[in-house]
Design a protein around this motif. Structure first.
Motif, PDB file in Angstrom:
ATOM      1  N   THR A  14       0.791  -0.798   0.067  1.00  0.00           N
ATOM      2  CA  THR A  14      -0.599   0.098   0.243  1.00  0.00           C
ATOM      3  C   THR A  14       0.898   1.393   0.440  1.00  0.00           C
ATOM      4  N   ASP A  15       0.074   2.368  -0.687  1.00  0.00           N
ATOM      5  CA  ASP A  15       0.797   3.430  -0.826  1.00  0.00           C
ATOM      6  C   ASP A  15       0.311   4.243   0.933  1.00  0.00           C
ATOM      7  N   GLU A  16       1.030   5.602   1.383  1.00  0.00           N
ATOM      8  CA  GLU A  16       1.004   6.275   2.758  1.00  0.00           C
ATOM      9  C   GLU A  16       1.303   7.063   2.490  1.00  0.00           C
ATOM     10  N   VAL A  17       0.321   8.266   2.714  1.00  0.00           N
ATOM     11  CA  VAL A  17       0.130   9.625   2.827  1.00  0.00           C
ATOM     12  C   VAL A  17      -0.372  10.200   4.168  1.00  0.00           C
ATOM     13  N   PHE A  18       0.890  10.572   4.293  1.00  0.00           N
ATOM     14  CA  PHE A  18       1.154  11.847   5.418  1.00  0.00           C
ATOM     15  C   PHE A  18       0.787  13.596   5.328  1.00  0.00           C
ATOM     16  N   LEU A  19      -0.047  13.726   5.971  1.00  0.00           N
ATOM     17  CA  LEU A  19      -0.815  15.269   6.082  1.00  0.00           C
ATOM     18  C   LEU A  19       0.235  16.266   7.258  1.00  0.00           C
ATOM     19  N   VAL A  20       1.182  17.010   7.546  1.00  0.00           N
ATOM     20  CA  VAL A  20       1.717  17.850   8.852  1.00  0.00           C
ATOM     21  C   VAL A  20       0.292  18.727   9.192  1.00  0.00           C
ATOM     22  N   VAL A  21      -0.094  18.550  10.265  1.00  0.00           N
ATOM     23  CA  VAL A  21      -0.601  19.334  10.657  1.00  0.00           C
ATOM     24  C   VAL A  21      -0.277  20.480  11.516  1.00  0.00           C
ATOM     25  N   ALA A  22       0.975  20.239  12.145  1.00  0.00           N
ATOM     26  CA  ALA A  22       1.487  21.283  12.951  1.00  0.00           C
ATOM     27  C   ALA A  22       2.754  20.630  12.664  1.00  0.00           C
ATOM     28  N   GLY A  23       3.770  22.070  13.110  1.00  0.00           N
ATOM     29  CA  GLY A  23       5.670  21.839  12.801  1.00  0.00           C
ATOM     30  C   GLY A  23       5.694  20.945  11.213  1.00  0.00           C
ATOM     31  N   GLU A  24       6.998  20.413  11.385  1.00  0.00           N
ATOM     32  CA  GLU A  24       8.099  20.117  10.040  1.00  0.00           C
ATOM     33  C   GLU A  24       8.513  18.567  10.408  1.00  0.00           C
ATOM     34  N   MET A  25       8.212  17.732   9.006  1.00  0.00           N
ATOM     35  CA  MET A  25       9.239  16.402   9.624  1.00  0.00           C
ATOM     36  C   MET A  25       9.355  16.413   8.405  1.00  0.00           C
ATOM     37  N   GLN A  26      10.173  15.274   8.182  1.00  0.00           N
ATOM     38  CA  GLN A  26      10.943  14.918   7.101  1.00  0.00           C
ATOM     39  C   GLN A  26      10.506  13.399   6.841  1.00  0.00           C
ATOM     40  N   ILE A  27      10.661  13.050   5.495  1.00  0.00           N
ATOM     41  CA  ILE A  27      10.532  11.911   5.053  1.00  0.00           C
ATOM     42  C   ILE A  27      12.151  11.192   4.262  1.00  0.00           C
ATOM     43  N   GLY A  28      12.795  10.903   4.387  1.00  0.00           N
ATOM     44  CA  GLY A  28      13.918  10.469   3.756  1.00  0.00           C
ATOM     45  C   GLY A  28      13.823   9.137   3.439  1.00  0.00           C
ATOM     46  N   PHE A  29      14.399   8.767   2.117  1.00  0.00           N
ATOM     47  CA  PHE A  29      14.733   8.017   0.957  1.00  0.00           C
ATOM     48  C   PHE A  29      16.196   7.943   0.607  1.00  0.00           C
ATOM     49  N   ARG A  30      16.222   6.750  -0.019  1.00  0.00           N
ATOM     50  CA  ARG A  30      17.353   6.187   0.658  1.00  0.00           C
ATOM     51  C   ARG A  30      19.034   7.161  -0.350  1.00  0.00           C
ATOM     52  N   ASP A  31      17.791   7.660  -1.408  1.00  0.00           N
ATOM     53  CA  ASP A  31      18.219   8.600  -2.376  1.00  0.00           C
ATOM     54  C   ASP A  31      18.172  10.458  -2.129  1.00  0.00           C
ATOM     55  N   ARG A  32      17.198  10.012  -1.229  1.00  0.00           N
ATOM     56  CA  ARG A  32      17.090  11.364  -0.960  1.00  0.00           C
ATOM     57  C   ARG A  32      15.806  12.269  -0.393  1.00  0.00           C
ATOM     58  N   GLU A  33      15.630  13.457   0.196  1.00  0.00           N
ATOM     59  CA  GLU A  33      15.029  13.480   1.392  1.00  0.00           C
ATOM     60  C   GLU A  33      13.361  14.301   1.683  1.00  0.00           C
ATOM     61  N   VAL A  34      12.580  14.558   1.664  1.00  0.00           N
ATOM     62  CA  VAL A  34      11.434  15.568   1.027  1.00  0.00           C
ATOM     63  C   VAL A  34      10.928  16.000   2.138  1.00  0.00           C
ATOM     64  N   THR A  35      10.993  17.892   2.421  1.00  0.00           N
ATOM     65  CA  THR A  35      10.632  18.340   3.868  1.00  0.00           C
ATOM     66  C   THR A  35       9.271  18.552   3.997  1.00  0.00           C
ATOM     67  N   LEU A  36       8.236  17.965   4.797  1.00  0.00           N
ATOM     68  CA  LEU A  36       6.856  18.727   5.195  1.00  0.00           C
ATOM     69  C   LEU A  36       6.647  19.508   5.613  1.00  0.00           C
ATOM     70  N   GLN A  44       3.206  21.948   8.287  1.00  0.00           N
ATOM     71  CA  GLN A  44       2.160  22.527   8.186  1.00  0.00           C
ATOM     72  C   GLN A  44       1.643  22.136   6.395  1.00  0.00           C
ATOM     73  N   GLY A  45       0.653  21.966   6.061  1.00  0.00           N
ATOM     74  CA  GLY A  45      -0.432  22.104   5.424  1.00  0.00           C
ATOM     75  C   GLY A  45       0.115  21.443   4.395  1.00  0.00           C
ATOM     76  N   GLU A  46       1.198  20.748   4.316  1.00  0.00           N
ATOM     77  CA  GLU A  46       1.471  19.819   2.828  1.00  0.00           C
ATOM     78  C   GLU A  46       1.622  18.887   3.611  1.00  0.00           C
ATOM     79  N   MET A  47       1.150  18.001   1.637  1.00  0.00           N
ATOM     80  CA  MET A  47       1.255  16.394   2.551  1.00  0.00           C
ATOM     81  C   MET A  47       1.814  16.185   0.806  1.00  0.00           C
ATOM     82  N   PHE A  48       2.478  14.586   1.530  1.00  0.00           N
ATOM     83  CA  PHE A  48       3.180  13.531   0.747  1.00  0.00           C
ATOM     84  C   PHE A  48       2.748  12.468   0.083  1.00  0.00           C
TER      85      PHE A  48
END
Length: 121
Positions: A49-71, A73-77
């Motif tokens: 399955t796919d997995e969705v993250f939507l930031v409600v407050a603050g900031e998070m990173q989703i790391g992959f073996r070749d890159r990182e995505v920063t989310l 507040q209000g952003e999703m991935f």
């Protein structure tokens, strides 16, 4: 069907532990889970399955073996199924996760951060 709106801020006050997703709603076989993140999670993947993250407050990173995505507040991935990833947050972050019922938060990696499944608040 409930006639009461789900207040994310109120629900988040009920979560005491980091990395312990709590179900707040369900649509068909898809669950909407709130979680508080801080520090590093574990490398894992969800083969089915796919997995969705939507930031409600603050900031998070989703790391992959070749890159990182920063989310922020209000952003999703959407993390595609089968893609190994790690989530992390330097400061406490509040997020909404959308995924099918029964998905284990650590995938097949297991470990001490594996949370109880289907826990509602």
């Amino acid at each position: 069907m409930s006639d009461i709106a789900i207040n994310l801020v109120s629900k988040l006050t009920l979560i005491r532990e980091h990395w312990s997703p709590r179900v707040i709603a369900e649509m068909n076989d898809v669950q909407f889970k709130l979680v508080k993140l801080q520090g590093d999670f574990v490398w894992h993947q969800h083969a089915e399955t796919d997995e969705v993250f939507l930031v409600v407050a603050g900031e998070m990173q989703i790391g992959f073996r070749d890159r990182e995505v920063t989310l922020r507040q209000g952003e999703m991935f959407v993390v595609p199924k089968g893609v190994e990833h790690i989530t992390r947050a330097v400061q406490e972050c509040h997020a909404l996760i959308v995924e099918p019922r029964g998905v284990v938060n650590t995938g097949e990696a297991g470990g001490e951060l594996t949370a109880g499944n289907d826990v509602w608040i």
